[in-house]
Scaffold this motif. Structure first.
Motif, mmCIF file in Angstrom:
data_model
loop_
_atom_site.group_PDB
_atom_site.id
_atom_site.type_symbol
_atom_site.label_atom_id
_atom_site.label_comp_id
_atom_site.label_asym_id
_atom_site.label_seq_id
_atom_site.Cartn_x
_atom_site.Cartn_y
_atom_site.Cartn_z
ATOM 1 N N GLY A 2 0.813 -1.206 0.000
ATOM 2 C CA GLY A 2 0.000 0.000 0.000
ATOM 3 C C GLY A 2 0.848 1.259 0.000
ATOM 4 O O GLY A 2 0.533 2.242 -0.686
ATOM 5 N N ILE A 3 1.943 1.240 0.767
ATOM 6 C CA ILE A 3 2.857 2.383 0.781
ATOM 7 C C ILE A 3 3.442 2.604 -0.607
ATOM 8 O O ILE A 3 3.455 3.728 -1.127
ATOM 9 C CB ILE A 3 3.989 2.160 1.806
ATOM 10 N N ALA A 4 3.935 1.524 -1.203
ATOM 11 C CA ALA A 4 4.550 1.634 -2.530
ATOM 12 C C ALA A 4 3.540 2.139 -3.565
ATOM 13 O O ALA A 4 3.838 3.059 -4.347
ATOM 14 C CB ALA A 4 5.117 0.284 -2.953
ATOM 15 N N ALA A 5 2.340 1.555 -3.561
ATOM 16 C CA ALA A 5 1.323 1.957 -4.540
ATOM 17 C C ALA A 5 0.899 3.398 -4.323
ATOM 18 O O ALA A 5 0.789 4.182 -5.286
ATOM 19 C CB ALA A 5 0.115 1.029 -4.443
ATOM 20 N N GLY A 6 0.655 3.795 -3.072
ATOM 21 C CA GLY A 6 0.240 5.164 -2.788
ATOM 22 C C GLY A 6 1.291 6.179 -3.174
ATOM 23 O O GLY A 6 0.973 7.240 -3.741
ATOM 24 N N LEU A 7 2.562 5.878 -2.873
ATOM 25 C CA LEU A 7 3.651 6.788 -3.218
ATOM 26 C C LEU A 7 3.782 6.962 -4.735
ATOM 27 O O LEU A 7 3.880 8.088 -5.239
ATOM 28 C CB LEU A 7 4.973 6.265 -2.643
ATOM 29 N N VAL A 8 3.799 5.859 -5.441
ATOM 30 C CA VAL A 8 3.995 5.912 -6.893
ATOM 31 C C VAL A 8 2.846 6.668 -7.561
ATOM 32 O O VAL A 8 3.071 7.550 -8.405
ATOM 33 C CB VAL A 8 4.128 4.490 -7.472
ATOM 34 N N ILE A 9 1.615 6.332 -7.195
ATOM 35 C CA ILE A 9 0.460 6.998 -7.814
ATOM 36 C C ILE A 9 0.449 8.484 -7.479
ATOM 37 O O ILE A 9 0.155 9.330 -8.339
ATOM 38 C CB ILE A 9 -0.851 6.327 -7.373
ATOM 39 N N ALA A 10 0.777 8.831 -6.228
ATOM 40 C CA ALA A 10 0.795 10.240 -5.831
ATOM 41 C C ALA A 10 1.845 11.013 -6.623
ATOM 42 O O ALA A 10 1.581 12.140 -7.082
ATOM 43 C CB ALA A 10 1.071 10.357 -4.334
ATOM 44 N N MET A 11 3.028 10.444 -6.800
ATOM 45 C CA MET A 11 4.075 11.138 -7.559
ATOM 46 C C MET A 11 3.686 11.309 -9.028
ATOM 47 O O MET A 11 3.961 12.346 -9.634
ATOM 48 C CB MET A 11 5.402 10.379 -7.432
ATOM 49 N N ILE A 12 3.033 10.298 -9.577
ATOM 50 C CA ILE A 12 2.584 10.401 -10.977
ATOM 51 C C ILE A 12 1.532 11.494 -11.121
ATOM 52 O O ILE A 12 1.592 12.324 -12.044
ATOM 53 C CB ILE A 12 2.031 9.050 -11.460
ATOM 54 N N LEU A 13 0.562 11.537 -10.210
ATOM 55 C CA LEU A 13 -0.509 12.518 -10.302
ATOM 56 C C LEU A 13 -0.001 13.938 -10.088
ATOM 57 O O LEU A 13 -0.444 14.877 -10.766
ATOM 58 C CB LEU A 13 -1.608 12.196 -9.283
ATOM 59 N N VAL A 14 0.939 14.115 -9.149
ATOM 60 C CA VAL A 14 1.489 15.453 -8.909
ATOM 61 C C VAL A 14 2.313 15.926 -10.105
ATOM 62 O O VAL A 14 2.309 17.112 -10.445
ATOM 63 C CB VAL A 14 2.341 15.453 -7.624
ATOM 64 N N SER A 15 2.989 14.993 -10.763
ATOM 65 C CA SER A 15 3.793 15.351 -11.932
ATOM 66 C C SER A 15 2.944 15.627 -13.163
ATOM 67 O O SER A 15 3.414 16.253 -14.118
ATOM 68 C CB SER A 15 4.793 14.226 -12.242
ATOM 69 N N ALA A 16 1.702 15.162 -13.161
ATOM 70 C CA ALA A 16 0.810 15.357 -14.312
ATOM 71 C C ALA A 16 -0.526 15.908 -13.816
ATOM 72 O O ALA A 16 -1.477 15.142 -13.598
ATOM 73 C CB ALA A 16 0.603 14.044 -15.054
ATOM 74 N N PRO A 17 -0.638 17.219 -13.578
ATOM 75 C CA PRO A 17 -1.867 17.829 -13.047
ATOM 76 C C PRO A 17 -3.138 17.489 -13.831
ATOM 77 O O PRO A 17 -4.178 17.235 -13.197
ATOM 78 C CB PRO A 17 -1.562 19.333 -13.106
ATOM 79 N N PRO A 18 -3.115 17.450 -15.174
ATOM 80 C CA PRO A 18 -4.355 17.059 -15.876
ATOM 81 C C PRO A 18 -4.821 15.655 -15.517
ATOM 82 O O PRO A 18 -6.020 15.405 -15.386
ATOM 83 C CB PRO A 18 -3.960 17.151 -17.357
ATOM 84 N N LEU A 19 -3.857 14.740 -15.335
ATOM 85 C CA LEU A 19 -4.213 13.376 -14.948
ATOM 86 C C LEU A 19 -4.794 13.353 -13.538
ATOM 87 O O LEU A 19 -5.736 12.600 -13.257
ATOM 88 C CB LEU A 19 -2.979 12.477 -15.034
ATOM 89 N N GLU A 20 -4.240 14.179 -12.652
ATOM 90 C CA GLU A 20 -4.767 14.253 -11.285
ATOM 91 C C GLU A 20 -6.212 14.736 -11.289
ATOM 92 O O GLU A 20 -7.064 14.181 -10.581
ATOM 93 C CB GLU A 20 -3.902 15.200 -10.446
ATOM 94 N N LYS A 21 -6.514 15.770 -12.080
ATOM 95 C CA LYS A 21 -7.882 16.294 -12.146
ATOM 96 C C LYS A 21 -8.854 15.242 -12.676
ATOM 97 O O LYS A 21 -10.018 15.204 -12.270
ATOM 98 C CB LYS A 21 -7.920 17.539 -13.022
ATOM 99 N N ALA A 22 -8.367 14.410 -13.572
ATOM 100 C CA ALA A 22 -9.240 13.391 -14.151
ATOM 101 C C ALA A 22 -9.428 12.197 -13.225
ATOM 102 O O ALA A 22 -10.527 11.618 -13.155
ATOM 103 C CB ALA A 22 -8.665 12.918 -15.488
ATOM 104 N N MET A 23 -8.385 11.817 -12.483
ATOM 105 C CA MET A 23 -8.422 10.589 -11.686
ATOM 106 C C MET A 23 -8.869 10.808 -10.252
ATOM 107 O O MET A 23 -9.435 9.902 -9.636
ATOM 108 C CB MET A 23 -7.032 9.937 -11.683
ATOM 109 N N LEU A 24 -8.606 11.993 -9.683
ATOM 110 C CA LEU A 24 -8.875 12.204 -8.260
ATOM 111 C C LEU A 24 -10.341 12.001 -7.891
ATOM 112 O O LEU A 24 -10.626 11.364 -6.854
ATOM 113 C CB LEU A 24 -8.393 13.595 -7.840
ATOM 114 N N PRO A 25 -11.306 12.522 -8.663
ATOM 115 C CA PRO A 25 -12.716 12.266 -8.290
ATOM 116 C C PRO A 25 -13.049 10.779 -8.229
ATOM 117 O O PRO A 25 -13.788 10.338 -7.337
ATOM 118 C CB PRO A 25 -13.503 12.973 -9.401
ATOM 119 N N LEU A 26 -12.499 10.001 -9.163
ATOM 120 C CA LEU A 26 -12.740 8.560 -9.155
ATOM 121 C C LEU A 26 -12.140 7.910 -7.915
ATOM 122 O O LEU A 26 -12.774 7.059 -7.263
ATOM 123 C CB LEU A 26 -12.165 7.932 -10.420
#
Length: 247
Positions: free
Chosen positions: A70-94
């Motif tokens: 869970g730590i590994a998955a949460g860290l990786v996904i968070a870094m990807i979303l922060v690095s790609a703001p449009p992807l964060e806006k699309a994925m965060l509500p889901l």
């Protein structure tokens, strides 16, 4: 000598609580099926030490395995979303919609898809911890001011360098908070999932003892799992104080 007092305070508080519990049970003649005395639970833990220790080892393995994933998955996904703001806006509500449902509600699906072995427990713990780490890290990785990011870019730093040398150190306090919450959720989710379907584990012990009306065994299993959770939480507090010194 003064520094040792805060460390002894939780132990003293626990001792006073257990003593009051013991006195209250005998003073008010509380039936054992309602609330057994701590001494009765301690005796059961002693006599059932073999089965309880084996069950605890299984539950800890499932909880810690899912905790690490869970730590590994949460860290990786968070870094990807922060690095790609449009992807964060699309994925965060889901992600928020999925997390708005209690994680244990997905347990029947995990048991159907993955069986009643350890895989379903590890998966559920990974899901529970991953969401906690993800949401906290999204907040922590955004802590650095834009001016600091622009300064590093002016010296030729790329996204990876900014992430590693600026964002991650700034997010460490948020990560530690996520780990403290996550380790508690890991034990809870592992035990609940075991109660719904398992071959072994603390949750399985609680379920079997309930079916057999073994009230002492139920409380003994609860006490053992609580002590294990407290030990894991204490270890994370120690790591926080030693490693995240700049907080």
């Amino acid at each position: 000598m003064i520094r040792k007092i805060p460390a002894l305070a939780p132990l003293a508080g626990l001792a006073v609580f257990l003593l009051g519990w013991e006195i209250a049970v005998h003073l008010f003649a509380i039936p054992e099926f309602v609330l057994p005395a701590p001494s009765a639970m301690a005796a059961t833990i002693w006599t059932e030490a073999g089965s309880l220790s084996l069950a605890l080892a299984v539950t800890l393995a499932e909880a810690l395995g899912g905790f690490a994933l869970g730590i590994a998955a949460g860290l990786v996904i968070a870094m990807i979303l922060v690095s790609a703001p449009p992807l964060e806006k699309a994925m965060l509500p889901l992600l928020v919609a999925i997390n708005s449902v209690p994680v244990v509600a997905y347990t029947p699906l995990a048991l159907i898809w993955l069986g009643i072995g350890s895989a379903s427990k590890v998966t559920m713990v990974t899901l529970a911890v991953g969401f906690v780490v993800l949401l906290n890290m999204l907040h922590g990785l955004k802590k650095p001011e834009q001016g600091a990011i622009d300064l590093m870019r002016s010296f030729g730093a790329g996204r990876a360098t900014i992430m590693w040398k600026l964002r991650l150190p700034a997010a460490m306090p948020s990560l530690v908070v996520a780990l403290r919450v996550g380790i508690v959720r890991a034990m809870i989710v592992a035990i609940v999932t075991e109660m719904l379907g398992a071959y072994m584990g603390i949750g399985w012990i609680i379920f079997q003892a309930t079916q057999q009306i073994g009230f002492r065994e139920v409380w003994a299993a609860i006490a053992v799992s609580s002590l294990a959770s407290m030990a894991l939480y204490g270890a994370l507090v120690w790591i926080d104080r030693r490693l995240v010194w700049w907080k």
